[in-house]
Enzyme design. Structure first.
Site, short mmCIF file in Angstrom:
data_model
loop_
_atom_site.label_atom_id
_atom_site.label_comp_id
_atom_site.label_asym_id
_atom_site.label_seq_id
_atom_site.Cartn_x
_atom_site.Cartn_y
_atom_site.Cartn_z
N HIS A 169 7.93 5.58 -3.70
CA HIS A 169 8.43 4.32 -3.16
C HIS A 169 7.91 3.14 -3.99
O HIS A 169 7.04 3.30 -4.84
CB HIS A 169 7.99 4.15 -1.70
CG HIS A 169 8.82 4.95 -0.74
ND1 HIS A 169 8.56 6.27 -0.46
CD2 HIS A 169 9.90 4.61 -0.01
CE1 HIS A 169 9.45 6.72 0.40
NE2 HIS A 169 10.28 5.73 0.70
N LYS A 195 5.20 -0.91 -0.46
CA LYS A 195 5.18 -0.08 0.75
C LYS A 195 3.74 0.14 1.18
O LYS A 195 2.90 0.62 0.40
CB LYS A 195 5.88 1.26 0.52
CG LYS A 195 6.02 2.07 1.78
CD LYS A 195 7.01 3.21 1.63
CE LYS A 195 7.15 4.01 2.91
NZ LYS A 195 7.63 3.18 4.04
#
Length: 233
Positions: free
Chosen positions: A131, A135
């Site tokens: 990600h 995040k």
């Protein structure tokens, strides 16, 4: 439909764009600096906030009798508490670790593959998720959902980020700039490897799924998931 956005970061802004193109009205854009004023006029609320504010956002919706769709991850130790509150308040609640239509089909594929592979002890399962660097939680909520799907259908009983034993699923969590989200599930033996993968190209798929879920849950009561929205059985 009148929508309250609880959390107005990158996902909130993407949801706003899609909601407007589908003819909806955004009546509240809640951030850490603003209040819940106007929430009572919403037909539905969509929560993409922070782990530290999700419980307050969701419970406030229940108090106002507003159906709420939540995609915030990292707060799930309070999930059962929110379910109980929703039932007490006769509300409507839909949580998903990932609202992408493709990811929810991927969840079903993952469950089916886990059932097939549970009969083959010569394969070991592991996962990788990638990600963007912003995040906050690791592993991702989507990775945890995938791991739990495997656990329900196999000999594995836990997931871990390091030092797995024979019944642990190792999840490698990577954070790379400008990556919307990629998830791999690997089954490895001494002679071959089976891999399933989902790769998101942008946030649009997540945002569209959240709006579809909000459209679906409006005027409903109860606890739901994306399986209900997409009629995945």
């Amino acid at each position: 439909m009148k929508i309250a956005l609880l959390g107005y970061g990158k996902m909130g802004k993407e949801i706003e764009k899609i909601a407007l193109t589908r003819g909806h009205e955004i009546i509240l854009k809640k951030s850490s600096e603003t209040t819940f004023e106007g929430l009572e006029n919403a037909d539905v609320a969509i929560d993409f906030s922070l782990p530290s504010t999700a419980v307050e956002n969701i419970s406030t919706c229940f108090n106002f009798k507003i159906p709420v769709v939540s995609g915030t991850t990292g707060w799930l130790e309070h999930y059962n508490e929110m379910v109980s509150m929703c039932e007490l308040k006769d509300g409507a609640f839909l949580y998903a670790s990932n609202f992408s239509v493709g990811v929810n089909i991927f969840f079903e594929l993952n469950n089916h593959l886990a059932k097939l592979m549970s009969k083959l002890n010569n394969y070991n399962v592991s996962m990788e998720e990638i990600h963007h660097t912003q995040k906050l939680d690791a592993p991702s909520g989507t990775a945890i959902s995938l791991a739990n799907g495997i656990i329900k259908n196999s000999r594995y009983n836990n997931w871990t980020l390091e030092n797995p034993n024979e019944t642990d699923i190792l999840i490698e969590a990577k954070r790379i700039e400008n990556v919307p989200g990629t998830h791999h599930v690997f089954y490895r033996s001494e002679v071959d490897e089976i891999e399933i993968k989902h790769e998101a190209f942008s946030r649009q798929g997540f945002a569209l799924g959240a709006v579809i879920a909000a459209e679906w849950i409006a005027n409903k009561k109860g606890i739901y998931s994306m399986k209900d929205v997409l009629n995945l059985g």
